[in-house]
Structure formats: C-alpha cells, structure tokens
Design a protein around this motif. Structure first.
Motif, PDB file in Angstrom:
ATOM      1  N   ARG A  96       5.709  42.410 -22.335  1.00 54.55           N
ATOM      2  CA  ARG A  96       4.537  41.629 -22.797  1.00 54.55           C
ATOM      3  C   ARG A  96       4.926  40.237 -23.267  1.00 54.55           C
ATOM      4  O   ARG A  96       4.143  39.300 -23.106  1.00 54.55           O
ATOM      5  CB  ARG A  96       3.836  42.370 -23.947  1.00 54.55           C
ATOM      6  N   PHE A  97       6.091  40.094 -23.864  1.00 47.03           N
ATOM      7  CA  PHE A  97       6.537  38.811 -24.406  1.00 47.03           C
ATOM      8  C   PHE A  97       7.657  38.250 -23.546  1.00 47.03           C
ATOM      9  O   PHE A  97       8.478  39.001 -23.005  1.00 47.03           O
ATOM     10  CB  PHE A  97       7.070  38.979 -25.822  1.00 47.03           C
ATOM     11  N   THR A  98       7.702  36.926 -23.455  1.00 49.77           N
ATOM     12  CA  THR A  98       8.765  36.250 -22.726  1.00 49.77           C
ATOM     13  C   THR A  98       9.291  35.088 -23.558  1.00 49.77           C
ATOM     14  O   THR A  98       8.506  34.220 -23.960  1.00 49.77           O
ATOM     15  CB  THR A  98       8.273  35.730 -21.371  1.00 49.77           C
ATOM     16  N   ILE A  99      10.596  35.081 -23.798  1.00 52.46           N
ATOM     17  CA  ILE A  99      11.221  33.974 -24.506  1.00 52.46           C
ATOM     18  C   ILE A  99      11.868  33.049 -23.478  1.00 52.46           C
ATOM     19  O   ILE A  99      12.428  33.500 -22.477  1.00 52.46           O
ATOM     20  CB  ILE A  99      12.255  34.480 -25.538  1.00 52.46           C
ATOM     21  N   GLY A 115      12.464  28.530 -39.749  1.00 48.50           N
ATOM     22  CA  GLY A 115      11.323  27.631 -39.787  1.00 48.50           C
ATOM     23  C   GLY A 115      10.329  28.104 -40.827  1.00 48.50           C
ATOM     24  O   GLY A 115      10.564  29.092 -41.542  1.00 48.50           O
ATOM     25  N   GLN A 116       9.192  27.407 -40.901  1.00 44.45           N
ATOM     26  CA  GLN A 116       8.185  27.738 -41.915  1.00 44.45           C
ATOM     27  C   GLN A 116       7.296  28.891 -41.480  1.00 44.45           C
ATOM     28  O   GLN A 116       6.576  29.465 -42.303  1.00 44.45           O
ATOM     29  CB  GLN A 116       7.310  26.495 -42.211  1.00 44.45           C
ATOM     30  N   GLY A 117       7.340  29.226 -40.214  1.00 44.86           N
ATOM     31  CA  GLY A 117       6.548  30.333 -39.691  1.00 44.86           C
ATOM     32  C   GLY A 117       5.198  29.893 -39.167  1.00 44.86           C
ATOM     33  O   GLY A 117       4.654  28.856 -39.576  1.00 44.86           O
ATOM     34  N   THR A 118       4.641  30.694 -38.271  1.00 52.18           N
ATOM     35  CA  THR A 118       3.295  30.464 -37.749  1.00 52.18           C
ATOM     36  C   THR A 118       2.583  31.807 -37.696  1.00 52.18           C
ATOM     37  O   THR A 118       3.142  32.807 -37.228  1.00 52.18           O
ATOM     38  CB  THR A 118       3.341  29.772 -36.372  1.00 52.18           C
ATOM     39  N   GLN A 119       1.352  31.829 -38.200  1.00 51.15           N
ATOM     40  CA  GLN A 119       0.602  33.075 -38.323  1.00 51.15           C
ATOM     41  C   GLN A 119      -0.030  33.447 -36.983  1.00 51.15           C
ATOM     42  O   GLN A 119      -0.711  32.619 -36.354  1.00 51.15           O
ATOM     43  CB  GLN A 119      -0.487  32.931 -39.379  1.00 51.15           C
ATOM     44  N   VAL A 120       0.164  34.695 -36.581  1.00 49.75           N
ATOM     45  CA  VAL A 120      -0.512  35.258 -35.417  1.00 49.75           C
ATOM     46  C   VAL A 120      -1.365  36.424 -35.896  1.00 49.75           C
ATOM     47  O   VAL A 120      -0.850  37.347 -36.532  1.00 49.75           O
ATOM     48  CB  VAL A 120       0.500  35.729 -34.359  1.00 49.75           C
ATOM     49  N   THR A 121      -2.653  36.359 -35.600  1.00 45.38           N
ATOM     50  CA  THR A 121      -3.571  37.423 -35.980  1.00 45.38           C
ATOM     51  C   THR A 121      -4.275  37.918 -34.731  1.00 45.38           C
ATOM     52  O   THR A 121      -4.910  37.122 -34.014  1.00 45.38           O
ATOM     53  CB  THR A 121      -4.599  36.936 -37.001  1.00 45.38           C
ATOM     54  N   VAL A 122      -4.152  39.207 -34.476  1.00 43.12           N
ATOM     55  CA  VAL A 122      -4.784  39.823 -33.315  1.00 43.12           C
ATOM     56  C   VAL A 122      -5.883  40.750 -33.827  1.00 43.12           C
ATOM     57  O   VAL A 122      -5.604  41.775 -34.445  1.00 43.12           O
ATOM     58  CB  VAL A 122      -3.776  40.597 -32.464  1.00 43.12           C
ATOM     59  N   SER A 123      -7.113  40.348 -33.585  1.00 45.88           N
ATOM     60  CA  SER A 123      -8.235  41.101 -34.130  1.00 45.88           C
ATOM     61  C   SER A 123      -9.482  40.811 -33.327  1.00 45.88           C
ATOM     62  O   SER A 123      -9.670  39.695 -32.829  1.00 45.88           O
ATOM     63  CB  SER A 123      -8.455  40.717 -35.594  1.00 45.88           C
ATOM     64  N   LEU A 148       7.851  31.287 -27.049  1.00 46.28           N
ATOM     65  CA  LEU A 148       7.596  32.721 -26.984  1.00 46.28           C
ATOM     66  C   LEU A 148       6.204  32.901 -26.402  1.00 46.28           C
ATOM     67  O   LEU A 148       5.211  32.646 -27.085  1.00 46.28           O
ATOM     68  CB  LEU A 148       7.704  33.382 -28.359  1.00 46.28           C
ATOM     69  N   GLN A 149       6.156  33.298 -25.142  1.00 46.70           N
ATOM     70  CA  GLN A 149       4.888  33.596 -24.488  1.00 46.70           C
ATOM     71  C   GLN A 149       4.523  35.034 -24.796  1.00 46.70           C
ATOM     72  O   GLN A 149       5.307  35.951 -24.502  1.00 46.70           O
ATOM     73  CB  GLN A 149       5.003  33.390 -22.978  1.00 46.70           C
ATOM     74  N   MET A 150       3.357  35.236 -25.384  1.00 44.86           N
ATOM     75  CA  MET A 150       2.915  36.562 -25.809  1.00 44.86           C
ATOM     76  C   MET A 150       1.646  36.924 -25.057  1.00 44.86           C
ATOM     77  O   MET A 150       0.619  36.251 -25.205  1.00 44.86           O
ATOM     78  CB  MET A 150       2.675  36.580 -27.314  1.00 44.86           C
ATOM     79  N   ASN A 151       1.724  37.961 -24.250  1.00 47.72           N
ATOM     80  CA  ASN A 151       0.585  38.447 -23.476  1.00 47.72           C
ATOM     81  C   ASN A 151       0.203  39.849 -23.915  1.00 47.72           C
ATOM     82  O   ASN A 151       0.981  40.538 -24.584  1.00 47.72           O
ATOM     83  CB  ASN A 151       0.934  38.447 -21.987  1.00 47.72           C
ATOM     84  N   SER A 152      -0.985  40.269 -23.529  1.00 50.71           N
ATOM     85  CA  SER A 152      -1.471  41.620 -23.856  1.00 50.71           C
ATOM     86  C   SER A 152      -1.282  41.923 -25.334  1.00 50.71           C
ATOM     87  O   SER A 152      -0.776  42.985 -25.709  1.00 50.71           O
ATOM     88  CB  SER A 152      -0.736  42.662 -23.001  1.00 50.71           C
ATOM     89  N   LEU A 187      -5.706  32.941 -34.154  1.00 56.02           N
ATOM     90  CA  LEU A 187      -6.466  34.189 -34.065  1.00 56.02           C
ATOM     91  C   LEU A 187      -6.799  34.458 -32.600  1.00 56.02           C
ATOM     92  O   LEU A 187      -7.332  33.560 -31.916  1.00 56.02           O
ATOM     93  CB  LEU A 187      -7.741  34.073 -34.886  1.00 56.02           C
ATOM     94  N   VAL A 188      -6.498  35.648 -32.141  1.00 57.25           N
ATOM     95  CA  VAL A 188      -6.764  35.994 -30.744  1.00 57.25           C
ATOM     96  C   VAL A 188      -7.260  37.436 -30.682  1.00 57.25           C
ATOM     97  O   VAL A 188      -6.893  38.266 -31.532  1.00 57.25           O
ATOM     98  CB  VAL A 188      -5.483  35.801 -29.895  1.00 57.25           C
ATOM     99  N   GLN A 189      -8.086  37.713 -29.706  1.00 60.57           N
ATOM    100  CA  GLN A 189      -8.590  39.074 -29.535  1.00 60.57           C
ATOM    101  C   GLN A 189      -7.532  39.966 -28.881  1.00 60.57           C
ATOM    102  O   GLN A 189      -6.657  39.467 -28.164  1.00 60.57           O
ATOM    103  CB  GLN A 189      -9.850  39.058 -28.675  1.00 60.57           C
ATOM    104  N   PRO A 190      -7.612  41.264 -29.098  1.00 59.84           N
ATOM    105  CA  PRO A 190      -6.693  42.183 -28.404  1.00 59.84           C
ATOM    106  C   PRO A 190      -6.749  41.953 -26.901  1.00 59.84           C
ATOM    107  O   PRO A 190      -7.829  41.771 -26.323  1.00 59.84           O
ATOM    108  CB  PRO A 190      -7.234  43.553 -28.791  1.00 59.84           C
ATOM    109  N   GLY A 191      -5.566  41.967 -26.292  1.00 63.74           N
ATOM    110  CA  GLY A 191      -5.468  41.687 -24.867  1.00 63.74           C
ATOM    111  C   GLY A 191      -5.273  40.226 -24.536  1.00 63.74           C
ATOM    112  O   GLY A 191      -4.972  39.892 -23.380  1.00 63.74           O
ATOM    113  N   GLY A 192      -5.405  39.373 -25.528  1.00 65.23           N
ATOM    114  CA  GLY A 192      -5.266  37.939 -25.306  1.00 65.23           C
ATOM    115  C   GLY A 192      -3.815  37.475 -25.295  1.00 65.23           C
ATOM    116  O   GLY A 192      -2.881  38.282 -25.406  1.00 65.23           O
TER     117      GLY A 192
END
Length: 111
Positions: free
Chosen positions: A66-69, A102-110, A80-84, A11-16
């Motif tokens: 914003r993203f860099t692989i 893969g099994q996946g990993t959850q990303v939540t931006v809120s 996968l580096q995810m910015n902003s 879980l990350v805030q917007p802009g994180g």
C-alpha cells in the motif's frame, strides 16, 4: 545542522491516498538512507518504511503493498506515497535521519 521538514498530511477517507514529503538539509543527503515512522495516540513510534542511500526499500508488514517510499536526490526529498489508506493508518508521521526528527505531519483517515 540537520533539518527535516515533513508535509503532505491531512484528512482523507478510507481507501484514499496521500503523498508525504520530507525535505532534508544540512548534510550530504545522497550519502544516507532515511526512515518514515508513525506514532498514533498512546502508542509507540514505529518504523513504517525506509530507503537506503542506494534506493533499497523496506516496509512494515502492515503497509506492504500500500505504501511506497522513494527519494529524489536532486531535491533532497524523500516521499511516502500512501494508497488504500485505513483508519489504522491515522497517526503523526515523522521522517528520521542521523538521529534527527522532523516536526511530523498529521494523517487522519476517517469517513
């Protein structure tokens, strides 16, 4: 047997920022490219970014700038580096190679 294990979501805030990792095993990692995909609830799974065996990268328009692989052949890992980050980036993120997921990993931006 090809195996992919994703990690780094959360879980990350917007802009994180977050950095996802995909550790691969069971094949000649250096010889193949890899893709990162994401799937939001009720939506199809879409390609976010990809990297070839030689390191050439490509990105979906929605994440360009914003993203860099990247890849580390010594560690059999693709990152996968995810910015902003934006709320629209919320999804389960998957890596894929040789038709294996893969099994996946959850990303939540809120906030």
């Amino acid at each position: 047997q090809v195996q992919l294990v994703e990690s780094g979501g959360g879980l990350v805030q917007p802009g994180g920022s977050l950095r996802l990792s995909c550790v691969a095993s069971g094949y000649n990692f250096r010889a193949y490219g890899m893709g990162w995909y994401r799937q939001a609830p009720g939506k199809q799974r879409d390609l976010v970014a990809s990297i070839t065996s030689g390191g050439t990268t490509s990105y979906a328009n929605s994440v360009k700038g914003r993203f860099t692989i990247s890849r580390d052949n010594a560690k059999n890992t693709v990152y996968l580096q995810m910015n902003s980050l934006k709320p629209d980036d919320t999804a389960v993120y998957y890596c894929n190679v040789l038709c294996v997921w893969g099994q996946g990993t959850q990303v939540t931006v809120s906030s």
